[in-house]
Design a protein around this motif. Sequence first.
Motif, mmCIF file in Angstrom:
data_model
loop_
_atom_site.group_PDB
_atom_site.id
_atom_site.type_symbol
_atom_site.label_atom_id
_atom_site.label_comp_id
_atom_site.label_asym_id
_atom_site.label_seq_id
_atom_site.Cartn_x
_atom_site.Cartn_y
_atom_site.Cartn_z
ATOM 1 N N MET A 259 -31.985 10.498 -31.284
ATOM 2 C CA MET A 259 -30.588 10.501 -30.859
ATOM 3 C C MET A 259 -30.416 11.016 -29.438
ATOM 4 O O MET A 259 -29.299 11.032 -28.918
ATOM 5 C CB MET A 259 -29.751 11.366 -31.807
ATOM 6 C CG MET A 259 -29.653 10.846 -33.214
ATOM 7 S SD MET A 259 -28.410 11.792 -34.150
ATOM 8 C CE MET A 259 -29.100 11.743 -35.789
ATOM 9 N N GLY A 260 -31.506 11.493 -28.826
ATOM 10 C CA GLY A 260 -31.422 11.943 -27.443
ATOM 11 C C GLY A 260 -31.506 13.434 -27.224
ATOM 12 O O GLY A 260 -31.310 13.909 -26.108
ATOM 13 N N ALA A 261 -31.807 14.208 -28.265
ATOM 14 C CA ALA A 261 -31.915 15.662 -28.121
ATOM 15 C C ALA A 261 -33.058 16.037 -27.187
ATOM 16 O O ALA A 261 -34.121 15.401 -27.196
ATOM 17 C CB ALA A 261 -32.107 16.316 -29.484
ATOM 18 N N ASP A 262 -32.849 17.076 -26.395
ATOM 19 C CA ASP A 262 -33.879 17.560 -25.472
ATOM 20 C C ASP A 262 -34.746 18.637 -26.122
ATOM 21 O O ASP A 262 -35.939 18.733 -25.850
ATOM 22 C CB ASP A 262 -33.224 18.127 -24.219
ATOM 23 C CG ASP A 262 -32.411 17.084 -23.499
ATOM 24 O OD1 ASP A 262 -33.020 16.191 -22.879
ATOM 25 O OD2 ASP A 262 -31.168 17.139 -23.568
ATOM 26 N N ILE A 263 -34.124 19.473 -26.948
ATOM 27 C CA ILE A 263 -34.831 20.526 -27.679
ATOM 28 C C ILE A 263 -34.340 20.467 -29.120
ATOM 29 O O ILE A 263 -33.141 20.364 -29.376
ATOM 30 C CB ILE A 263 -34.554 21.927 -27.100
ATOM 31 C CG1 ILE A 263 -34.853 21.976 -25.598
ATOM 32 C CG2 ILE A 263 -35.365 22.987 -27.833
ATOM 33 C CD1 ILE A 263 -34.427 23.290 -24.929
ATOM 34 N N VAL A 264 -35.268 20.514 -30.054
ATOM 35 C CA VAL A 264 -34.911 20.512 -31.473
ATOM 36 C C VAL A 264 -35.546 21.735 -32.119
ATOM 37 O O VAL A 264 -36.745 21.976 -31.958
ATOM 38 C CB VAL A 264 -35.386 19.232 -32.191
ATOM 39 C CG1 VAL A 264 -34.847 19.206 -33.624
ATOM 40 C CG2 VAL A 264 -34.945 17.993 -31.434
ATOM 41 N N VAL A 265 -34.745 22.509 -32.810
ATOM 42 C CA VAL A 265 -35.237 23.712 -33.473
ATOM 43 C C VAL A 265 -34.711 23.729 -34.901
ATOM 44 O O VAL A 265 -33.850 22.944 -35.267
ATOM 45 C CB VAL A 265 -34.783 25.001 -32.740
ATOM 46 C CG1 VAL A 265 -35.314 25.037 -31.327
ATOM 47 C CG2 VAL A 265 -33.261 25.104 -32.740
ATOM 48 N N GLY A 266 -35.238 24.640 -35.684
ATOM 49 C CA GLY A 266 -34.716 24.743 -37.042
ATOM 50 C C GLY A 266 -35.552 25.620 -37.926
ATOM 51 O O GLY A 266 -36.488 26.291 -37.485
ATOM 52 N N GLU A 267 -35.204 25.588 -39.190
ATOM 53 C CA GLU A 267 -35.873 26.378 -40.211
ATOM 54 C C GLU A 267 -36.750 25.463 -41.054
ATOM 55 O O GLU A 267 -36.305 24.404 -41.502
ATOM 56 C CB GLU A 267 -34.818 27.063 -41.098
ATOM 57 C CG GLU A 267 -35.380 27.895 -42.214
ATOM 58 C CD GLU A 267 -36.363 28.933 -41.710
ATOM 59 O OE1 GLU A 267 -37.550 28.820 -42.103
ATOM 60 O OE2 GLU A 267 -35.964 29.816 -40.943
ATOM 61 N N GLY A 268 -37.999 25.875 -41.293
ATOM 62 C CA GLY A 268 -38.926 25.052 -42.070
ATOM 63 C C GLY A 268 -39.093 25.497 -43.506
ATOM 64 O O GLY A 268 -39.934 24.966 -44.228
ATOM 65 N N GLN A 269 -38.289 26.456 -43.960
ATOM 66 C CA GLN A 269 -38.465 27.066 -45.282
ATOM 67 C C GLN A 269 -38.482 26.059 -46.417
ATOM 68 O O GLN A 269 -39.201 26.248 -47.404
ATOM 69 C CB GLN A 269 -37.359 28.103 -45.503
ATOM 70 C CG GLN A 269 -37.288 28.708 -46.891
ATOM 71 C CD GLN A 269 -36.415 27.909 -47.850
ATOM 72 O OE1 GLN A 269 -35.413 27.327 -47.446
ATOM 73 N NE2 GLN A 269 -36.806 27.863 -49.118
#
Length: 455
Positions: A259-269
């Motif tokens: 979708m064009g995001a430059d940085i993607v972060v998140g939770e992997g739980q």
Amino acid sequence: MRYLPLTPDDRQAMLAAVGAGSIDELFCDVPEAARLSGPIEGLPNHASELSVERQLGRLASQNLVAGEGPFFLGCGAYRHHVPASVDHLIQRGEFLTSYTPYQPEIAQGTVQALFEFQTQVARLYGCDVANASMYDGSTACWEAIGMARRITRRGKAVLSAGLHPHYVSVCRTMAKFTGDALDIAMPELTDGRPGDDMARLLGAIDKDTSCVVVQNPNILGHVADLSELAEACHKAGALLIVVVTEPVSLGLVRSPGEMGADIVVGEGQSLGVGLNFGGPYVGLFATRDKYVRQMPGRLAGETVDADGKRGFVLTLSTREQHIRREKATSNICTNSGLCALAFSIHLTLLGETGLRKLAAINHAGAVAAAERLAKVPGVELVNGAFFNEFTLRLPKEARPVVHALAEDGILGGVSLGRLYPRAADLANGLVVAVTETTSTDDVEELADALEEALA
């Protein structure tokens, strides 16, 4: 017997060095209400070990354990089935006892596992490169804002109203020390689609904006197409940061990178890691190749040795433990190695086909549950598109309803009043999560109990 190497004079010298008159002054930032004024109630002061164990057992039995009844909690921590082989493999001695491989030449297995993990995260997020994991999703979110500041040399971050309030809280705390300005808003229950917040985000981007931070699916469960927002960010010279708290959703939802995001972060739980009373969890972090040198944490890379054999190395290590603090990209980017390994093993066992099937099961179950619960008198579904989590508007405040359901042995969801205690217009909101562990009987039990609690 405790070993206390410091004398009273030693302690006074240390306190004098930091400008404190007493040890108590070191805790001045902790609110008075959060400090213990005496022994913990319910615990015996003097008793035998056996008596203490029995007392703790009685206290523990008051908990309602996930899996002992219908379970619909979500909002960033999800109950999924973790194959027994995951736990079996991560408890092997070479994994369980290993630490950060400062000498990768003698820890090839550990570094290779990190390399495979990075590859999986990068593919899952639709990005070029991922790091070797971080502490958790919330700190990864802040690290992304810090990275955007370094890249753009701007100091304003626009945060979506749909970003998890705990993530927002972490960002607020850290921004106090960096001077970043945070543009923050509250979610609304008046519209089942995230269009209003999207319009705010598009209107808030200006020449001072370093980044826009959006969670997808967001705290209410909404799923959005972020392509237009990404285009607007790039046109203004800002970065788009996307937060994903439910990685299973990416088995169906288009990846943020696409979708064009430059940085993607998140939770992997969700993959490989149990709920564990809130931790330890594992932060995921990925970006584009051109920003790799500003990425926090460590990066494991593949190479060949002097004999031409495949090998693995630490390609980048830009945290303060490895280089000068003033040159480091971060000092809180702990690598959750064992949790990252569990994530990687679970995702490997699923494979691409398995992940897509798992996501489809989650979505289908959530749709069926939403339709059933919306038939309860007075209950309204406020979502448009969602994955495995949705928000209900109840005819009265949700918090006492949640407590009533818990008394019946049902963990019926997360009340928005708990997440936003000062927002009266959100008090009736209830966020419900459904995964592959939720049965049709569980949904029927929740529906019946909810109808009774609302009567």
